[in-house]
Design a protein around this motif. Structure first.
Motif, PDB file in Angstrom:
ATOM      1  N   HIS A 146       0.811  -1.216   0.000  1.00 57.83           N
ATOM      2  CA  HIS A 146       0.000   0.000   0.000  1.00 57.83           C
ATOM      3  C   HIS A 146       0.851   1.276   0.000  1.00 57.83           C
ATOM      4  CE1 HIS A 146      -3.702   2.309   0.876  1.00 57.83           C
ATOM      5  NE2 HIS A 146      -2.888   3.083   1.552  1.00 57.83           N
ATOM      6  N   ALA A 147       1.876   1.306   0.829  1.00 57.67           N
ATOM      7  CA  ALA A 147       2.696   2.511   0.950  1.00 57.67           C
ATOM      8  C   ALA A 147       3.367   2.857  -0.376  1.00 57.67           C
ATOM      9  CB  ALA A 147       3.741   2.329   2.052  1.00 57.67           C
ATOM     10  N   ASN A 148       3.933   1.861  -1.044  1.00 58.01           N
ATOM     11  CA  ASN A 148       4.582   2.107  -2.328  1.00 58.01           C
ATOM     12  C   ASN A 148       3.577   2.526  -3.393  1.00 58.01           C
ATOM     13  OD1 ASN A 148       7.099   1.472  -1.306  1.00 58.01           O
ATOM     14  ND2 ASN A 148       7.018  -0.663  -1.971  1.00 58.01           N
ATOM     15  N   ALA A 149       2.397   1.908  -3.366  1.00 58.14           N
ATOM     16  CA  ALA A 149       1.361   2.246  -4.350  1.00 58.14           C
ATOM     17  C   ALA A 149       0.904   3.690  -4.183  1.00 58.14           C
ATOM     18  CB  ALA A 149       0.172   1.298  -4.200  1.00 58.14           C
ATOM     19  N   LEU A 150       0.750   4.123  -2.941  1.00 61.65           N
ATOM     20  CA  LEU A 150       0.331   5.506  -2.705  1.00 61.65           C
ATOM     21  C   LEU A 150       1.396   6.483  -3.201  1.00 61.65           C
ATOM     22  CD1 LEU A 150      -1.746   7.458  -1.583  1.00 61.65           C
ATOM     23  CD2 LEU A 150      -0.662   7.224   0.670  1.00 61.65           C
ATOM     24  N   LYS A 151       2.658   6.162  -2.988  1.00 59.30           N
ATOM     25  CA  LYS A 151       3.737   7.014  -3.480  1.00 59.30           C
ATOM     26  C   LYS A 151       3.712   7.101  -5.000  1.00 59.30           C
ATOM     27  CE  LYS A 151       6.934   6.162   0.374  1.00 59.30           C
ATOM     28  NZ  LYS A 151       8.224   5.499   0.770  1.00 59.30           N
ATOM     29  N   GLN A 152       3.443   5.966  -5.663  1.00 59.11           N
ATOM     30  CA  GLN A 152       3.368   5.972  -7.124  1.00 59.11           C
ATOM     31  C   GLN A 152       2.236   6.875  -7.610  1.00 59.11           C
ATOM     32  OE1 GLN A 152       3.117   2.142  -8.984  1.00 59.11           O
ATOM     33  NE2 GLN A 152       5.243   1.605  -8.572  1.00 59.11           N
ATOM     34  N   LEU A 153       1.063   6.731  -7.021  1.00 61.32           N
ATOM     35  CA  LEU A 153      -0.081   7.524  -7.472  1.00 61.32           C
ATOM     36  C   LEU A 153       0.124   9.008  -7.178  1.00 61.32           C
ATOM     37  CD1 LEU A 153      -3.142   5.268  -6.543  1.00 61.32           C
ATOM     38  CD2 LEU A 153      -1.990   5.532  -8.745  1.00 61.32           C
ATOM     39  N   GLN A 154       0.753   9.323  -6.075  1.00 61.33           N
ATOM     40  CA  GLN A 154       1.053  10.728  -5.765  1.00 61.33           C
ATOM     41  C   GLN A 154       2.018  11.312  -6.802  1.00 61.33           C
ATOM     42  OE1 GLN A 154       2.511  10.030  -1.786  1.00 61.33           O
ATOM     43  NE2 GLN A 154       0.635  10.781  -0.827  1.00 61.33           N
ATOM     44  N   LEU A 155       2.975  10.510  -7.215  1.00 55.79           N
ATOM     45  CA  LEU A 155       3.953  10.956  -8.204  1.00 55.79           C
ATOM     46  C   LEU A 155       3.318  11.144  -9.580  1.00 55.79           C
ATOM     47  CD1 LEU A 155       7.005  11.461  -8.825  1.00 55.79           C
ATOM     48  CD2 LEU A 155       7.170   9.018  -9.359  1.00 55.79           C
ATOM     49  N   MET A 156       2.343  10.308  -9.916  1.00 51.92           N
ATOM     50  CA  MET A 156       1.778  10.303 -11.260  1.00 51.92           C
ATOM     51  C   MET A 156       0.543  11.190 -11.423  1.00 51.92           C
ATOM     52  SD  MET A 156       2.194   6.254 -12.284  1.00 51.92           S
ATOM     53  CE  MET A 156       1.106   5.722 -10.964  1.00 51.92           C
ATOM     54  N   ARG A 157      -0.047  11.669 -10.346  1.00 51.09           N
ATOM     55  CA  ARG A 157      -1.300  12.407 -10.476  1.00 51.09           C
ATOM     56  C   ARG A 157      -1.130  13.672 -11.324  1.00 51.09           C
ATOM     57  NH1 ARG A 157      -2.160  13.722  -4.151  1.00 51.09           N
ATOM     58  NH2 ARG A 157      -0.107  14.584  -3.699  1.00 51.09           N
ATOM     59  N   GLY A 158      -2.090  13.847 -12.224  1.00 50.20           N
ATOM     60  CA  GLY A 158      -2.050  14.995 -13.119  1.00 50.20           C
ATOM     61  C   GLY A 158      -1.015  14.889 -14.215  1.00 50.20           C
ATOM     62  N   ARG A 159      -0.390  13.714 -14.359  1.00 49.38           N
ATOM     63  CA  ARG A 159       0.694  13.570 -15.325  1.00 49.38           C
ATOM     64  C   ARG A 159       0.457  12.382 -16.251  1.00 49.38           C
ATOM     65  NH1 ARG A 159       6.373  13.878 -12.441  1.00 49.38           N
ATOM     66  NH2 ARG A 159       6.939  14.560 -14.547  1.00 49.38           N
ATOM     67  N   GLU A 160       1.246  12.322 -17.314  1.00 53.29           N
ATOM     68  CA  GLU A 160       1.141  11.230 -18.277  1.00 53.29           C
ATOM     69  C   GLU A 160       2.210  10.177 -18.011  1.00 53.29           C
ATOM     70  OE1 GLU A 160       1.245  12.731 -22.260  1.00 53.29           O
ATOM     71  OE2 GLU A 160      -0.920  13.146 -22.269  1.00 53.29           O
ATOM     72  N   VAL A 161       1.783   8.932 -18.045  1.00 53.53           N
ATOM     73  CA  VAL A 161       2.672   7.785 -17.855  1.00 53.53           C
ATOM     74  C   VAL A 161       2.610   6.934 -19.121  1.00 53.53           C
ATOM     75  CG1 VAL A 161       3.146   5.717 -16.483  1.00 53.53           C
ATOM     76  CG2 VAL A 161       2.330   7.803 -15.369  1.00 53.53           C
ATOM     77  N   ILE A 162       3.750   6.498 -19.606  1.00 50.41           N
ATOM     78  CA  ILE A 162       3.813   5.658 -20.805  1.00 50.41           C
ATOM     79  C   ILE A 162       3.988   4.204 -20.377  1.00 50.41           C
ATOM     80  CG2 ILE A 162       5.042   5.145 -22.940  1.00 50.41           C
ATOM     81  CD1 ILE A 162       5.930   8.059 -23.009  1.00 50.41           C
ATOM     82  N   PHE A 163       3.096   3.357 -20.865  1.00 52.73           N
ATOM     83  CA  PHE A 163       3.177   1.922 -20.606  1.00 52.73           C
ATOM     84  C   PHE A 163       3.656   1.220 -21.877  1.00 52.73           C
ATOM     85  CE2 PHE A 163       0.417   3.449 -17.345  1.00 52.73           C
ATOM     86  CZ  PHE A 163       0.554   2.590 -16.265  1.00 52.73           C
ATOM     87  N   HIS A 164       4.773   0.515 -21.775  1.00 49.90           N
ATOM     88  CA  HIS A 164       5.294  -0.288 -22.885  1.00 49.90           C
ATOM     89  C   HIS A 164       4.885  -1.733 -22.635  1.00 49.90           C
ATOM     90  CE1 HIS A 164       7.885   2.950 -24.429  1.00 49.90           C
ATOM     91  NE2 HIS A 164       8.088   3.252 -23.157  1.00 49.90           N
ATOM     92  N   THR A 165       4.011  -2.264 -23.479  1.00 48.12           N
ATOM     93  CA  THR A 165       3.571  -3.662 -23.341  1.00 48.12           C
ATOM     94  C   THR A 165       4.143  -4.454 -24.508  1.00 48.12           C
ATOM     95  OG1 THR A 165       1.508  -2.879 -22.336  1.00 48.12           O
ATOM     96  CG2 THR A 165       1.612  -5.193 -23.000  1.00 48.12           C
TER      97      THR A 165
END
Length: 212
Positions: free
Chosen positions: A94-113
């Protein structure tokens, strides 16, 4: 995994993944398949780009299983999420996930699949592998910490790169998704995969084949 549909021209089909998300996606095609865990080292190599990491790992997953099972079609896939060029992995808690979402909010993330279909009937490794990378650009909503925390406690997407399940409630924290393949973000790009399977001999709509 079993299916009522059969294709006598298609060899054994194996999904090289333990992901429940990829298994669900592949089941949509109605082809009988098995799942196996590839058990490889997924550490990025020094100086490797996110796209190169995803493609290498997809190929290595497929090749590792193909080496064990012989003349089969093996599907390998890997996903790398990036923000400002830096890789974002699975949060794990949970702690790491919250940090990720805080970092990404309002921003664009590129997913390479990345996707690799390995045809074990081919003697030449170069000819055996079909591979591609499908890019998805995701913009996250600029939400407050309380909303992000509440979402994580409801869905607990701790095994997902980017800490959100777009196929579930996670769609509510996303502002937009741009991709040529809507299934890529979930982990297995079916548009690319069906093209690869066709080239390997799969007939999805063969005359006389039962659909159920």
């Amino acid at each position: 995994m079993t299916s009522h549909r059969t294709d006598s021209t298609l060899p054994r089909l194996i999904l090289g993944s333990s992901s429940v998300y990829r298994k669900e996606l592949l089941s949509r095609l109605g082809l009988p398949f098995e799942t196996m865990a590839p058990d490889i080292d997924e550490t990025p190599q020094p100086g490797e780009t996110p796209e190169a990491t995803a493609l290498r790992l997809a190929r290595e997953k497929a090749a590792a299983i193909a080496a064990r099972v012989g003349p089969a079609l093996v599907i390998g896939s890997d996903q790398v999420a990036t923000l400002d060029g830096l890789q974002i992995g699975k949060p794990g808690n949970h702690a790491n996930a919250l940090k990720q979402l805080q970092l990404m909010r309002g921003r664009e993330v590129i997913f390479h699949t990345a996707l690799c279909l390995w045809d074990g009937r081919q003697a030449d490794a170069a000819a055996a592998a079909q591979a591609c990378n499908v890019q998805t650009v995701v913009r996250f909503r600029a939400l407050e910490d309380a909303e992000l925390d509440a979402y994580l406690r409801i869905e607990q997407p701790y095994d997902c790169a980017g800490s959100a399940k777009n196929e579930g409630l996670g769609i509510a924290i996303l502002e937009s998704i741009r991709s040529d393949d809507p299934t890529a973000l979930t982990g297995l790009p079916l548009i690319a995969l069906t093209g690869m399977l066709r080239r390997a001999g799969a007939a999805f709509f063969a005359a006389g084949r039962p659909t159920q």
